[in-house]
Design a protein around this motif. Structure first.
Motif, PDB file in Angstrom:
ATOM      1  N   SER A 188      -9.229  18.789  57.287  1.00  0.00           N
ATOM      2  CA  SER A 188     -10.348  19.478  56.627  1.00  0.00           C
ATOM      3  C   SER A 188     -11.684  18.943  57.115  1.00  0.00           C
ATOM      4  CB  SER A 188     -10.248  19.305  55.104  1.00  0.00           C
ATOM      5  OG  SER A 188      -9.060  19.895  54.608  1.00  0.00           O
ATOM      6  N   LEU A 189     -11.755  17.628  57.343  1.00  0.00           N
ATOM      7  CA  LEU A 189     -13.001  17.035  57.847  1.00  0.00           C
ATOM      8  C   LEU A 189     -13.324  17.552  59.248  1.00  0.00           C
ATOM      9  CD1 LEU A 189     -12.556  13.334  56.651  1.00  0.00           C
ATOM     10  CD2 LEU A 189     -14.276  14.961  55.836  1.00  0.00           C
ATOM     11  N   ILE A 190     -12.303  17.647  60.100  1.00  0.00           N
ATOM     12  CA  ILE A 190     -12.526  18.144  61.458  1.00  0.00           C
ATOM     13  C   ILE A 190     -13.017  19.587  61.422  1.00  0.00           C
ATOM     14  CG2 ILE A 190     -11.400  18.755  63.631  1.00  0.00           C
ATOM     15  CD1 ILE A 190     -11.902  15.787  63.311  1.00  0.00           C
ATOM     16  N   GLN A 191     -12.398  20.417  60.567  1.00  0.00           N
ATOM     17  CA  GLN A 191     -12.820  21.815  60.462  1.00  0.00           C
ATOM     18  C   GLN A 191     -14.248  21.930  59.944  1.00  0.00           C
ATOM     19  OE1 GLN A 191     -11.258  24.412  61.665  1.00  0.00           O
ATOM     20  NE2 GLN A 191      -9.596  23.065  62.356  1.00  0.00           N
ATOM     21  N   THR A 192     -14.608  21.082  58.997  1.00  0.00           N
ATOM     22  CA  THR A 192     -15.981  21.087  58.476  1.00  0.00           C
ATOM     23  C   THR A 192     -16.970  20.761  59.585  1.00  0.00           C
ATOM     24  OG1 THR A 192     -15.254  20.424  56.267  1.00  0.00           O
ATOM     25  CG2 THR A 192     -17.559  20.000  56.830  1.00  0.00           C
ATOM     26  N   GLY A 193     -16.648  19.743  60.379  1.00  0.00           N
ATOM     27  CA  GLY A 193     -17.522  19.385  61.484  1.00  0.00           C
ATOM     28  C   GLY A 193     -17.626  20.485  62.519  1.00  0.00           C
ATOM     29  N   ARG A 194     -16.526  21.114  62.831  1.00  0.00           N
ATOM     30  CA  ARG A 194     -16.545  22.194  63.820  1.00  0.00           C
ATOM     31  C   ARG A 194     -17.399  23.370  63.352  1.00  0.00           C
ATOM     32  NH1 ARG A 194     -10.125  22.334  65.617  1.00  0.00           N
ATOM     33  NH2 ARG A 194     -10.250  20.614  67.137  1.00  0.00           N
ATOM     34  N   ARG A 195     -17.287  23.729  62.073  1.00  0.00           N
ATOM     35  CA  ARG A 195     -18.094  24.840  61.560  1.00  0.00           C
ATOM     36  C   ARG A 195     -19.581  24.516  61.633  1.00  0.00           C
ATOM     37  NH1 ARG A 195     -13.779  25.233  57.802  1.00  0.00           N
ATOM     38  NH2 ARG A 195     -14.892  23.880  56.331  1.00  0.00           N
ATOM     39  N   ALA A 196     -19.913  23.266  61.362  1.00  0.00           N
ATOM     40  CA  ALA A 196     -21.320  22.867  61.391  1.00  0.00           C
ATOM     41  C   ALA A 196     -21.878  22.896  62.816  1.00  0.00           C
ATOM     42  CB  ALA A 196     -21.471  21.470  60.798  1.00  0.00           C
ATOM     43  N   LEU A 197     -21.020  22.619  63.803  1.00  0.00           N
ATOM     44  CA  LEU A 197     -21.487  22.521  65.179  1.00  0.00           C
ATOM     45  C   LEU A 197     -21.415  23.838  65.945  1.00  0.00           C
ATOM     46  CD1 LEU A 197     -19.752  19.151  66.137  1.00  0.00           C
ATOM     47  CD2 LEU A 197     -22.210  19.523  65.946  1.00  0.00           C
ATOM     48  N   ARG A 198     -20.551  24.744  65.530  1.00  0.00           N
ATOM     49  CA  ARG A 198     -20.263  25.923  66.342  1.00  0.00           C
ATOM     50  C   ARG A 198     -21.520  26.723  66.686  1.00  0.00           C
ATOM     51  NH1 ARG A 198     -16.231  27.376  69.608  1.00  0.00           N
ATOM     52  NH2 ARG A 198     -14.946  26.181  68.177  1.00  0.00           N
ATOM     53  N   GLN A 199     -22.351  27.001  65.700  1.00  0.00           N
ATOM     54  CA  GLN A 199     -23.526  27.831  65.940  1.00  0.00           C
ATOM     55  C   GLN A 199     -24.548  27.133  66.826  1.00  0.00           C
ATOM     56  OE1 GLN A 199     -23.524  30.923  65.108  1.00  0.00           O
ATOM     57  NE2 GLN A 199     -25.602  31.415  65.813  1.00  0.00           N
ATOM     58  N   ALA A 200     -24.493  25.805  66.866  1.00  0.00           N
ATOM     59  CA  ALA A 200     -25.481  25.057  67.654  1.00  0.00           C
ATOM     60  C   ALA A 200     -25.372  25.376  69.138  1.00  0.00           C
ATOM     61  CB  ALA A 200     -25.293  23.563  67.426  1.00  0.00           C
ATOM     62  N   PHE A 201     -24.174  25.665  69.634  1.00  0.00           N
ATOM     63  CA  PHE A 201     -24.008  25.976  71.047  1.00  0.00           C
ATOM     64  C   PHE A 201     -24.726  27.275  71.416  1.00  0.00           C
ATOM     65  CE2 PHE A 201     -20.137  23.505  69.978  1.00  0.00           C
ATOM     66  CZ  PHE A 201     -20.343  22.439  70.831  1.00  0.00           C
ATOM     67  N   VAL A 202     -24.712  28.226  70.500  1.00  0.00           N
ATOM     68  CA  VAL A 202     -25.358  29.524  70.750  1.00  0.00           C
ATOM     69  C   VAL A 202     -26.871  29.402  70.647  1.00  0.00           C
ATOM     70  CG1 VAL A 202     -25.521  31.913  69.968  1.00  0.00           C
ATOM     71  CG2 VAL A 202     -23.324  30.729  69.878  1.00  0.00           C
ATOM     72  N   GLU A 203     -27.340  28.597  69.701  1.00  0.00           N
ATOM     73  CA  GLU A 203     -28.777  28.502  69.443  1.00  0.00           C
ATOM     74  C   GLU A 203     -29.497  27.541  70.384  1.00  0.00           C
ATOM     75  OE1 GLU A 203     -28.870  27.289  65.400  1.00  0.00           O
ATOM     76  OE2 GLU A 203     -28.397  29.297  64.611  1.00  0.00           O
ATOM     77  N   ALA A 204     -28.771  26.649  71.058  1.00  0.00           N
ATOM     78  CA  ALA A 204     -29.406  25.622  71.885  1.00  0.00           C
ATOM     79  C   ALA A 204     -30.082  26.230  73.110  1.00  0.00           C
ATOM     80  CB  ALA A 204     -28.382  24.595  72.325  1.00  0.00           C
ATOM     81  N   ASP A 205     -31.229  25.661  73.458  1.00  0.00           N
ATOM     82  CA  ASP A 205     -31.938  26.070  74.675  1.00  0.00           C
ATOM     83  C   ASP A 205     -31.387  25.337  75.898  1.00  0.00           C
ATOM     84  OD1 ASP A 205     -33.922  27.624  73.160  1.00  0.00           O
ATOM     85  OD2 ASP A 205     -34.663  25.660  72.500  1.00  0.00           O
ATOM     86  N   ILE A 206     -30.960  24.082  75.679  1.00  0.00           N
ATOM     87  CA  ILE A 206     -30.476  23.251  76.781  1.00  0.00           C
ATOM     88  C   ILE A 206     -29.189  22.547  76.351  1.00  0.00           C
ATOM     89  CG2 ILE A 206     -30.947  21.182  78.173  1.00  0.00           C
ATOM     90  CD1 ILE A 206     -33.866  21.891  78.172  1.00  0.00           C
ATOM     91  N   GLY A 207     -28.219  22.527  77.238  1.00  0.00           N
ATOM     92  CA  GLY A 207     -27.014  21.732  77.030  1.00  0.00           C
ATOM     93  C   GLY A 207     -27.078  20.503  77.925  1.00  0.00           C
ATOM     94  N   LEU A 208     -26.834  19.340  77.354  1.00  0.00           N
ATOM     95  CA  LEU A 208     -26.896  18.099  78.128  1.00  0.00           C
ATOM     96  C   LEU A 208     -25.540  17.407  78.090  1.00  0.00           C
ATOM     97  CD1 LEU A 208     -29.752  15.684  78.585  1.00  0.00           C
ATOM     98  CD2 LEU A 208     -27.566  14.694  77.900  1.00  0.00           C
ATOM     99  N   SER A 209     -25.101  16.922  79.228  1.00  0.00           N
ATOM    100  CA  SER A 209     -23.796  16.264  79.309  1.00  0.00           C
ATOM    101  C   SER A 209     -23.887  15.024  80.178  1.00  0.00           C
ATOM    102  CB  SER A 209     -22.743  17.217  79.910  1.00  0.00           C
ATOM    103  OG  SER A 209     -22.943  17.346  81.306  1.00  0.00           O
ATOM    104  N   GLY A 210     -22.862  14.224  80.101  1.00  0.00           N
ATOM    105  CA  GLY A 210     -22.703  13.129  81.043  1.00  0.00           C
ATOM    106  C   GLY A 210     -21.878  13.600  82.223  1.00  0.00           C
ATOM    107  N   VAL A 211     -21.490  12.663  83.078  1.00  0.00           N
ATOM    108  CA  VAL A 211     -20.629  12.945  84.231  1.00  0.00           C
ATOM    109  C   VAL A 211     -19.663  11.774  84.363  1.00  0.00           C
ATOM    110  CG1 VAL A 211     -20.508  13.345  86.718  1.00  0.00           C
ATOM    111  CG2 VAL A 211     -22.447  14.232  85.416  1.00  0.00           C
ATOM    112  N   ASN A 212     -18.373  12.062  84.400  1.00  0.00           N
ATOM    113  CA  ASN A 212     -17.392  10.992  84.599  1.00  0.00           C
ATOM    114  C   ASN A 212     -17.297  10.579  86.059  1.00  0.00           C
ATOM    115  OD1 ASN A 212     -16.090  12.655  82.035  1.00  0.00           O
ATOM    116  ND2 ASN A 212     -15.862  10.429  81.879  1.00  0.00           N
ATOM    117  N   PHE A 213     -17.224  11.580  86.945  1.00  0.00           N
ATOM    118  CA  PHE A 213     -17.168  11.315  88.377  1.00  0.00           C
ATOM    119  C   PHE A 213     -17.865  12.450  89.107  1.00  0.00           C
ATOM    120  CE2 PHE A 213     -13.083   9.889  86.486  1.00  0.00           C
ATOM    121  CZ  PHE A 213     -13.238   8.527  86.634  1.00  0.00           C
ATOM    122  N   ALA A 214     -18.357  12.152  90.308  1.00  0.00           N
ATOM    123  CA  ALA A 214     -18.948  13.182  91.162  1.00  0.00           C
ATOM    124  C   ALA A 214     -18.385  13.027  92.565  1.00  0.00           C
ATOM    125  CB  ALA A 214     -20.470  13.066  91.180  1.00  0.00           C
TER     126      ALA A 214
END
Length: 481
Positions: A188-214
């Protein structure tokens, strides 16, 4: 989301925080159980000791091969990525990296970031920098999201919220997520977190990530993850910014395969991670998804200092699996926050002096029993104990002494009195004549030593005499029962 303000700590306060952690039975119990679990999972993934050693040999060879050619590989990577439409930026330190990312945001009139897991962004304190300029940075990795709600920094490089219990997380979600009920059920906690985060991907102007290897030969950025948030972060927003420590490059794409196998099995005890994301540029003409802009920020931030020294260069072999932390008796007992650095545990003790300087981190190198567990489990064979001894030496070196590659903060723990004592000691034992003179003087001056011995000698519990025979031993056990 109304997260608590980020709490800042300093490595120089290590001893006080370590004592506080040792006095926290809840923290110690939580970490002890978690570390035992991770150690068992890692062992289960390497049932064949010979296979493990062969993989470690390959991993070490790949990393050393890349580091030996690092300047050329970085230029090759830039050329390949630029040809594919990726904009490459070079950052000498954290301030410059933050300024580059801020300028990209301003050009795109962006105010909202959604972030995949990135220890490099933690290293430069990107969230704090952007928030001070009116921008929001939302962590989408579940562990990072939890510590962001708590106003804390990660306590582990792979599992940021490992110090949190289910009750802690339930309280945070109920407090900060609208309409979230209090529950300690993990699903239930994982689902709550996912619901809170889901819309953020659509609304975000920029996505930032790390890189494991290049991979330099193909211009490919390789990201490892388990939750799918990394794929959303790098593909849904119109702009994707990746930030990468300059040591993460390897010569060929095929070289990443054994490193990926070592990474996931050493980090979380998984045979393979859930997602491998390979990024080679922005969306092409006719493609319907993917970012229209991709940027790569190559971060130095002290890595050149480690690279310049032949012995300390091995620090840069790290693939950020966290196995050294999971097996370290010191980290297991005090947790990650006690270190006050982005990278805690054994790897933090050897990399933080290059990022922050020895003057800020000299105590960390001494926070080790030198048991060697970290070196034995490192999948790419970083000789961590030897590097800790070297850093201790540099911290105690005379700051006026000229060396080939001086470290920032060299001599932070230097004591002239201690130096004189050791010079006398080494001189007394260097030649037979001086040793005999020292022994003669010591025997005649022994009357000056205290009559009562303090510390362990005074307060120890005396040993019971050993039984004289097997019969005595059996009788002694019978009396105890």
């Amino acid at each position: 989301m109304n997260a608590k303000p980020l709490q800042f700590v300093k490595p120089a306060d290590f001893h006080a925080r370590a004592r506080a952690a040792l006095d926290d039975p809840k923290l110690r119990q939580s970490f002890r159980g978690a570390m035992d679990f991770l150690q068992d999972k890692r062992s289960a993934q390497f049932p064949d000791g010979d296979e493990l050693e062969r993989l470690r040999d390959i991993g070490e060879a790949v990393r050393q091969h890349a580091l030996a050619r690092l300047p050329d590989l970085l230029v090759q990577l830039e050329d390949k990525l630029t040809a594919a439409g990726v904009q490459v930026h070079w950052a000498e330190d954290g301030e410059q990296a933050n300024a580059i990312i801020h300028a990209i945001a301003q050009r795109n009139q962006a105010t909202r970031f959604v972030k995949g897991k990135s220890m490099a962004s933690e290293e430069i304190e990107l969230n704090h920098y952007m928030q001070a300029r009116g921008m929001t940075c939302l962590e989408s990795d579940m562990g990072e999201y939890i510590v962001q709600l708590a106003g804390e920094k990660p306590s582990h490089i792979v599992m940021p919220a490992i110090h949190k219990t289910r009750a802690d997380i339930a309280g945070l979600f109920a407090e900060h997520i609208p309409d979230a009920p209090y529950t300690e059920d993990v699903d239930s906690l994982i689902q709550t977190g996912r619901r809170a985060l889901r819309q953020a991907f659509v609304e975000a102007d920029i996505g930032l990530s790390g890189v494991n290897f290049a991979a330099a030969d193909t211009g490919t950025l390789w990201l490892v993850e388990n939750e799918g948030n990394g794929r959303l972060t790098t593909s849904v927003p119109e702009v994707h910014i990746a930030i990468m420590g300059m040591e993460k490059v390897v010569a060929k794409l095929e070289h990443i395969v054994p490193l990926a196998s070592l990474l996931t099995r050493s980090a979380t005890g998984q045979a393979i991670t859930t997602y491998f994301n390979l990024i080679s540029g922005p969306r092409r003409e006719g493609e319907k998804d993917g970012p229209r802009e991709v940027h790569l920020v190559l971060l130095d931030n002290g890595r050149s200092q480690a690279y310049a020294d032949e012995q300390l260069r091995a620090t840069l072999q790290c693939i950020r699996c966290g196995a050294c932390m999971n097996h370290c008796p010191v980290y297991t007992r005090i947790g990650g926050h006690a270190y006050g650095t982005t990278y805690p545990g054994p790897i933090g003790k050897i990399i933080s002096p290059h990022l922050l300087g020895l003057d800020a981190t000299a105590d960390l190198a001494t926070a080790s029993s030198l048991c060697g567990a970290c070196g034995e489990v490192c999948p790419v064979r970083i000789p961590i104990p030897q590097l800790l001894v070297r850093l201790r030496t540099e911290a105690n070196r005379n700051p006026q002494e000229e060396v080939t590659h001086p470290l920032r903060g060299q001599g932070a723990k230097f004591s002239r009195g201690e130096s004189l004592i050791w010079r006398f000691w080494s001189g007394a034992f260097a030649r037979p004549a001086s040793y005999r003179l020292f022994r003669w003087a010591a025997t005649r001056l022994r009357l000056l030593t205290p009559r009562a011995q303090l510390g362990w000698t005074q307060h120890r519990k005396p040993l019971t005499p050993a039984p004289r025979s097997l019969a005595d031993l059996l009788n002694a056990r019978g009396q105890e029962e």
